[in-house]
Write a protein that holds these residues in place. Structure first.
Motif, PDB file in Angstrom:
ATOM      1  N   CYS A   4      34.742  19.113  -2.177  1.00 12.43           N
ATOM      2  CA  CYS A   4      33.571  18.923  -3.024  1.00 12.43           C
ATOM      3  C   CYS A   4      32.491  18.235  -2.226  1.00 12.43           C
ATOM      4  N   PHE A  41      41.730  18.646  -8.534  1.00 11.88           N
ATOM      5  CA  PHE A  41      41.062  17.364  -8.368  1.00 11.88           C
ATOM      6  C   PHE A  41      41.634  16.335  -9.334  1.00 11.88           C
ATOM      7  N   CYS A 174      32.641  23.127  -6.430  1.00  6.84           N
ATOM      8  CA  CYS A 174      33.937  23.327  -5.788  1.00  6.84           C
ATOM      9  C   CYS A 174      33.748  24.200  -4.542  1.00  6.84           C
TER      10      CYS A 174
END
Length: 283
Positions: A4, A41, A174
Motif C-alpha cells: 500500500c 491487511f 492496494c
C-alpha cells in the motif's frame, strides 16, 4: 504480493440493536466501521461513536474479558467480532460486527511473443484480477523502455537480457507486482562448409544464412590456399546468396579445394562477431 502506498479508508455508519443482555443497561450503540483496506491487511477498525441508555462511564471490549474506556479498536483483521459494552452498573450488552476486506489484487506478466531476439519488437501483457477501470495506476519498468505507462499491453524491443516489472494499483490503494527476466535468444547462424559453383540454387554460393537478430554482414573475405584475398564484400544482408561468393576467382571458376574465410557479422544491438573457417569448393 499486496502493498500500500497511501491508506484509503471506506467508512460505514451503522446503528445496532442489542444482542445478549446482562441486567439493565445500554439500549443501543452507533459504531463507525473502517473495513480492511486491502486483502490480507490488518488495518480495519471499530469505533463506538455514541452509546444510548445505561449509565456512564462505559467500558468496551472485543473478548468480553478485558474492558477499557477506549471506544476504538484498530489494527484489526477482516472477520466477525463481538463488541461488548458495559455501563457503570456492570450491565453488559453485545453485538456482532463484521469487518470486510476486498478480494485480492493480483497481476501476472506474460510475454506474448514466442522468441525474443535482440532489437526485434515483442509483446507484453499484464493480466489482472480486476477490470481495467478499477485500476488507478499501472507502472512498467525499466521506465526508459516504455513510451506509455498506463496500459496493460506493451510492444517493446530490447538489446540484451532484461528484467521487466509491472506494478498495478487499484482504487483502494492496494498494490501488486510481477516481474520476468526476458532473455535474448541467440540468432541462428549458418555458414556452408562446401559449395558447388555453377549450381542454380543456394549450393552454388557461400554466404551467411541467419535468423532474426542479424543486421547485416559487415564484411566477408575469402582467401586462396596461399593467403591471397580472392573475394571481398562489405555491408550486405544475410540470406542473399547472390551477394556472396560464387566460387569464382579472377573471372574463372576456382579450383576444387579448401578456401579459408573471415566473416564479420553485425547484430541488431550493434555488436559484431568474427567467424573464421574454411569452405570446400567441389565440382
Amino acid at each position: 504480493m499486496n502493498k500500500c502506498f497511501v491508506p484509503i479508508f471506506s467508512l460505514l455508519w451503522i446503528t445496532m440493536t442489542p444482542g445478549i443482555v446482562s441486567g439493565q443497561g445500554v439500549d443501543s450503540v452507533r459504531t463507525l466501521i473502517t473495513p480492511v483496506q486491502c486483502y490480507g491487511f490488518r488495518n480495519g477498525a471499530i469505533h463506538v461513536d455514541a452509546v444510548y441508555g445505561g449509565i456512564a462511564p462505559f467500558y468496551y471490549s472485543l473478548d468480553g474479558q478485558n474492558f477499557s474506556t477506549n471506544p476504538t479498536f484498530d489494527r484489526l483483521w477482516a472477520g466477525v467480532y463481538t463488541l461488548y459494552v458495559r455501563d457503570a452498573n456492570g450491565a453488559v450488552r453485545q453485538w456482532k460486527i463484521t469487518l470486510k476486506e476486498p478480494a485480492a489484487l493480483s497481476v501476472k506478466l506474460e510475454i506474448t511473443s514466442g522468441v525474443v531476439t535482440s532489437g526485434e519488437i515483442f509483446g507484453l501483457r499484464a493480466i489482472t484480477s480486476v477490470e481495467r477501470e478499477f485500476l488507478q495506476e499501472i507502472v512498467w519498468e525499466p521506465e526508459e523502455l516504455f513510451v506509455q505507462q498506463d496500459t496493460l499491453r506493451q510492444a517493446i524491443s530490447i538489446q540484451e537480457t532484461t528484467q521487466i516489472m509491472v506494478t498495478v494499483k487499484d482504487q483502494n490503494g492496494c498494490i501488486d507486482m510481477d516481474k520476468q527476466v526476458v532473455e535474448i535468444a541467440s540468432a541462428p547462424l549458418y555458414l556452408p562448409n562446401a559449395i558447388k559453383p555453377g549450381s542454380t540454387d543456394e549450393d552454388g554460393y557461400f554466404t551467411l544464412f541467419a535468423g532474426a537478430g542479424v543486421k547485416q554482414i559487415a564484411s566477408m573475405q575469402i582467401f586462396s590456399r596461399s593467403g591471397s584475398l580472392i573475394f571481398e564484400r562489405q555491408n550486405f544482408p544475410a540470406n542473399a546468396p547472390g551477394l556472396g561468393w560464387n566460387g569464382r576467382w579472377d573471372g574463372q571458376g576456382a579450383h576444387p579445394g579448401v578456401y579459408p574465410y573471415l566473416v564479420v557479422v553485425e547484430f541488431l544491438d550493434g555488436k559484431r562477431k568474427r567467424f573464421q573457417g574454411t569452405v570446400t569448393v567441389v565440382n
